[in-house]
Enzyme design. Structure first.
Site, mmCIF file in Angstrom:
data_model
loop_
_atom_site.group_PDB
_atom_site.id
_atom_site.type_symbol
_atom_site.label_atom_id
_atom_site.label_comp_id
_atom_site.label_asym_id
_atom_site.label_seq_id
_atom_site.Cartn_x
_atom_site.Cartn_y
_atom_site.Cartn_z
ATOM 1 N N CYS A 28 55.099 2.719 82.598
ATOM 2 C CA CYS A 28 53.949 3.622 82.726
ATOM 3 C C CYS A 28 54.361 5.088 82.766
ATOM 4 O O CYS A 28 53.750 5.938 82.099
ATOM 5 C CB CYS A 28 53.125 3.267 83.969
ATOM 6 S SG CYS A 28 54.118 3.016 85.469
ATOM 7 N N GLY B 204 50.971 1.398 90.824
ATOM 8 C CA GLY B 204 52.049 0.983 89.943
ATOM 9 C C GLY B 204 52.798 -0.226 90.458
ATOM 10 O O GLY B 204 53.432 -0.949 89.691
ATOM 11 N N LYS C 143 64.965 3.020 83.440
ATOM 12 C CA LYS C 143 63.955 2.693 82.428
ATOM 13 C C LYS C 143 63.502 3.948 81.694
ATOM 14 O O LYS C 143 63.424 3.977 80.459
ATOM 15 C CB LYS C 143 62.731 2.035 83.086
ATOM 16 C CG LYS C 143 62.921 0.617 83.574
ATOM 17 C CD LYS C 143 61.671 0.172 84.333
ATOM 18 C CE LYS C 143 61.920 -1.092 85.127
ATOM 19 N NZ LYS C 143 60.759 -1.415 86.003
ATOM 20 N N HIS D 228 49.803 8.763 87.981
ATOM 21 C CA HIS D 228 51.181 9.239 88.111
ATOM 22 C C HIS D 228 51.258 10.704 87.675
ATOM 23 O O HIS D 228 50.651 11.094 86.670
ATOM 24 C CB HIS D 228 52.125 8.432 87.220
ATOM 25 C CG HIS D 228 52.376 7.031 87.689
ATOM 26 N ND1 HIS D 228 51.920 6.527 88.890
ATOM 27 C CD2 HIS D 228 53.069 6.005 87.087
ATOM 28 C CE1 HIS D 228 52.317 5.268 89.007
ATOM 29 N NE2 HIS D 228 53.001 4.929 87.931
#
Length: 340
Positions: free
Chosen positions: A131, A162, A215, A244
């Site tokens: 995300c 999340g 990531k 976010h």
């Protein structure tokens, strides 16, 4: 099934992202003839809302995919690793929201605004990125095309959604406990999240980076198709429910002024430039919650280097950061004649 029927499955349909996937399919009027909901055995028989009614949740098994053209997975990495190959073998295209397949060289990692052509080489599994990576690369791509990005420094401020529904409940519970002069219980996170920030998302790994940070570093290079872009990240969990936020510093080969960057981003797909400091206009999680766009503001030049910019990027992590991006991949497959 008739010749033109399109059957879509949502796997992990009872979770926060699974429910959002169903809502997104409905809101975007995705042309599925049939939509089916799957989850684990313990959820089988329950219902999830869809359109004007409800879908009965079916147990996800290895034999679930006969006659299904597209499966949107949001059921965790272990589930994806177990079931996605069975779906692919049955001729079903999987769009997977977990981290299970993202760095597999045989699996495209796709953000439709950034690298839509990568869907062309899928082998029935396509990965949905992390995300926090998604919202960042949507903004980076047009700037990279204009001036070639050399280096990215990103710090994230990531909402509890999340982590999932349990984390949303934990934040709610801790706030109530604190207002009632009770000791807050931390079960989902290692420490209290209410009125706190945790500089750890996922577990620590090589070089004391967390998996979430790794990531972002690795996925950015794969999606952008440019291994020369250097990325470093610090990811932080904050007591926000949805949305976010990211502070992003970039260094480019060619000079970009703040005004040039605003103009480029204003024309780019999926982006809303929300940037007027004199009027206190800047993106916030409350602004982005429930919205499809990636919002960018606080665009200004980094005065410590010749070709640097600072950006503030905000998006709804459950929408663009998960469900919407997956449905957009499905729409991309449809428009390219690769589905059904």
């Amino acid at each position: 099934m008739g010749r033109g029927d399109l059957v879509v499955a949502v796997c992990g349909a009872t979770g926060a992202v699974g429910r959002e996937m169903l809502k997104t399919l409905e809101q975007r009027d995705f042309p599925a003839t049939t939509v089916r909901a799957f989850a684990s055995a313990r959820s089988a028989g329950t219902t999830v809302p869809f359109k004007d009614g409800e879908l009965v949740v079916e147990e996800l098994t290895e034999d679930s995919f006969k006659g299904i053209h597209l499966a949107l997975f949001s059921a965790g990495g272990a589930t994806s690793k177990k079931f996605a190959p069975h779906a692919a073998k049955a001729g079903c295209i999987v769009v997977d929201n977990s981290s299970a397949w993202r760095m597999d060289p045989e699996v495209p990692l796709v953000v439709p605004e950034v690298n839509p052509d990568d869907v062309a080489w899928h082998k029935n599994i396509i990965a949905n990125p992390n995300c926090s990576t998604i919202q960042m690369v949507v903004v980076l791509k047009p700037l990279h095309d204009a001036a070639k990005i050399k280096r990215v420094i990103v710090s994230t401020y990531q909402a509890v959604s999340g982590t999932g529904q349990k984390a949303i409940t934990e934040l709610e519970t801790q706030v109530r406990q604190l207002f009632n002069m009770q000791e807050p219980e931390a079960k989902v996170y290692p420490y209290q999240i209410a009125f706190n920030c945790l500089p750890q998302i996922d577990v620590f790994s090589e070089g004391d980076y967390t998996f979430e940070e790794i990531k972002m570093i690795k996925e950015t290079a794969k999606i952008m198709g440019d291994e020369s872009i250097k990325v470093t990240a610090t990811t932080v969990r904050v007591p926000v429910f949805y949305g976010h936020s990211e502070s992003v510093n970039i260094e480019t080969e060619e000079k970009l002024t703040a005004a040039q960057a605003r103009a480029i981003l204003a024309q780019a797909p999926g982006i809303t430039v929300y940037d007027n400091p004199s009027e206190k206009f800047y993106p916030m999680p409350l602004l982005a919650a429930g919205e499809d766009e990636v919002f960018v503001g606080r665009i200004r030049e980094d005065q410590t280097i010749d070709n640097g910019l600072n950006l503030w990027i905000v998006a709804d992590n459950i929408r663009k950061g998960a469900a919407l991006n997956a449905v957009q991949i499905a729409e991309l497959l449809l428009t390219r004649g690769m589905l059904g």
